[in-house]
Design a protein around this motif. Structure first.
Motif, mmCIF file in Angstrom:
data_model
loop_
_atom_site.group_PDB
_atom_site.id
_atom_site.type_symbol
_atom_site.label_atom_id
_atom_site.label_comp_id
_atom_site.label_asym_id
_atom_site.label_seq_id
_atom_site.Cartn_x
_atom_site.Cartn_y
_atom_site.Cartn_z
ATOM 1 N N UNK A 1 8.288 13.324 -17.762
ATOM 2 C CA UNK A 1 9.656 13.009 -18.159
ATOM 3 C C UNK A 1 10.653 13.536 -17.137
ATOM 4 N N UNK A 2 11.581 12.695 -16.713
ATOM 5 C CA UNK A 2 12.540 13.123 -15.684
ATOM 6 C C UNK A 2 13.913 13.467 -16.255
ATOM 7 N N UNK A 3 14.237 12.966 -17.442
ATOM 8 C CA UNK A 3 15.520 13.319 -18.048
ATOM 9 C C UNK A 3 15.438 13.510 -19.557
ATOM 10 N N UNK A 4 14.330 13.065 -20.164
ATOM 11 C CA UNK A 4 14.158 13.161 -21.612
ATOM 12 C C UNK A 4 12.712 13.559 -21.911
ATOM 13 N N UNK B 1 9.876 10.563 -2.943
ATOM 14 C CA UNK B 1 10.381 9.870 -4.130
ATOM 15 C C UNK B 1 9.212 9.627 -5.075
ATOM 16 N N UNK B 2 9.407 9.986 -6.351
ATOM 17 C CA UNK B 2 8.372 9.765 -7.359
ATOM 18 C C UNK B 2 8.962 8.990 -8.524
ATOM 19 N N UNK B 3 8.165 8.091 -9.073
ATOM 20 C CA UNK B 3 8.551 7.366 -10.278
ATOM 21 C C UNK B 3 7.556 7.789 -11.361
ATOM 22 N N UNK C 1 0.804 -1.224 0.000
ATOM 23 C CA UNK C 1 0.000 0.000 0.000
ATOM 24 C C UNK C 1 0.834 1.269 0.000
ATOM 25 N N UNK C 2 2.020 1.204 -0.578
ATOM 26 C CA UNK C 2 2.948 2.334 -0.538
ATOM 27 C C UNK C 2 2.888 3.227 -1.768
ATOM 28 N N UNK C 3 2.021 2.936 -2.716
ATOM 29 C CA UNK C 3 1.997 3.687 -3.971
ATOM 30 C C UNK C 3 0.799 4.628 -3.998
ATOM 31 N N UNK C 4 1.074 5.869 -4.354
ATOM 32 C CA UNK C 4 0.030 6.851 -4.650
ATOM 33 C C UNK C 4 0.108 7.080 -6.152
ATOM 34 N N UNK C 5 -0.989 6.860 -6.828
ATOM 35 C CA UNK C 5 -1.054 6.934 -8.283
ATOM 36 C C UNK C 5 -1.580 8.287 -8.726
ATOM 37 N N UNK D 1 12.988 12.467 -8.261
ATOM 38 C CA UNK D 1 12.188 11.945 -9.364
ATOM 39 C C UNK D 1 13.012 10.940 -10.165
ATOM 40 N N UNK D 2 12.409 9.778 -10.404
ATOM 41 C CA UNK D 2 13.020 8.706 -11.177
ATOM 42 C C UNK D 2 12.072 8.310 -12.295
ATOM 43 N N UNK D 3 12.615 7.718 -13.353
ATOM 44 C CA UNK D 3 11.761 7.190 -14.426
ATOM 45 C C UNK D 3 11.457 5.726 -14.155
ATOM 46 N N UNK D 4 10.610 5.151 -14.992
ATOM 47 C CA UNK D 4 10.277 3.735 -14.867
ATOM 48 C C UNK D 4 11.486 2.850 -15.156
ATOM 49 N N UNK D 5 12.532 3.420 -15.728
ATOM 50 C CA UNK D 5 13.754 2.670 -16.011
ATOM 51 C C UNK D 5 14.728 2.711 -14.830
ATOM 52 N N UNK D 6 14.350 3.423 -13.784
ATOM 53 C CA UNK D 6 15.231 3.626 -12.632
ATOM 54 C C UNK D 6 14.604 3.157 -11.322
ATOM 55 N N UNK D 7 13.736 2.193 -11.377
ATOM 56 C CA UNK D 7 13.033 1.723 -10.178
ATOM 57 C C UNK D 7 14.018 1.211 -9.133
ATOM 58 N N UNK D 8 15.039 0.481 -9.559
ATOM 59 C CA UNK D 8 16.033 -0.017 -8.597
ATOM 60 C C UNK D 8 16.757 1.144 -7.920
ATOM 61 N N UNK D 9 17.044 2.206 -8.661
ATOM 62 C CA UNK D 9 17.677 3.387 -8.059
ATOM 63 C C UNK D 9 16.737 4.061 -7.055
#
Length: 155
Positions: A109-112, A98-100, A31-35, A140-148
């Motif tokens: 977009x967080x970097x592109x 933290x946001x993804x 229950x940790x995600x806010x959409x 802020x992270x992208x969906x490609x940076x979930x591990x980060x």
């Protein structure tokens, strides 16, 4: 987290960008995600005309030096700023730091992002929501940076 990454069909074309990730599934079960979809929160329709930032990046939009324009030429800057404000309010309400967000989006977009010419060309930059959240200390992270993002949460 961007709603489209969670499988919600909220993208401009009515689609989603679902991520299949064990970390996200664990966060979801806890229950940790806010959409949020900033564009939908601002009252934009699904589907909607694609939009891009013209003349800069998200920070430039927030400063009034660039605009968000849809492919038909309609200026939708106010809607993008309103949606970003809703995302920021959610972060503040739920103490989120933290946001993804969905990469390449004019909101998230967080970097592109796309270059504003509707040519499919991507350039370095942030969307309006990503820029506003970062201005207020949200990582802020992208969906490609979930591990980060997961690593950042552990600190």
């Amino acid at each position: 987290m961007s709603a489209c990454l969670l499988g919600k069909r909220v993208r401009y074309d009515g689609g989603s960008l679902s991520v299949d990730d064990q970390i996200v599934e664990r966060w979801r079960s806890e229950g940790r995600i806010v959409s949020v979809c900033p564009e939908v929160e601002a009252g934009m329709t699904i589907p909607r005309t694609p939009a891009e930032i013209l003349g800069g990046s998200g920070g430039n939009v927030l400063d009034g030096d660039a605009a968000v324009v849809d492919k038909s030429g309609k200026v939708v800057t106010d809607e993008f700023i309103a949606g970003a404000s809703v995302a920021l309010e959610l972060c503040q309400t739920f103490n989120i730091d933290i946001a993804i967000l969905a990469e390449s989006s004019p909101s998230c977009g967080s970097s592109v992002i796309y270059d504003g010419g509707f040519s499919g060309t991507k350039i370095p930059g942030m969307g309006v929501t990503a820029a506003l959240l970062r201005q207020h200390g949200v990582q802020v992270f992208s969906q490609h940076e979930i591990a980060l993002a997961y690593e950042a949460m552990q600190r």
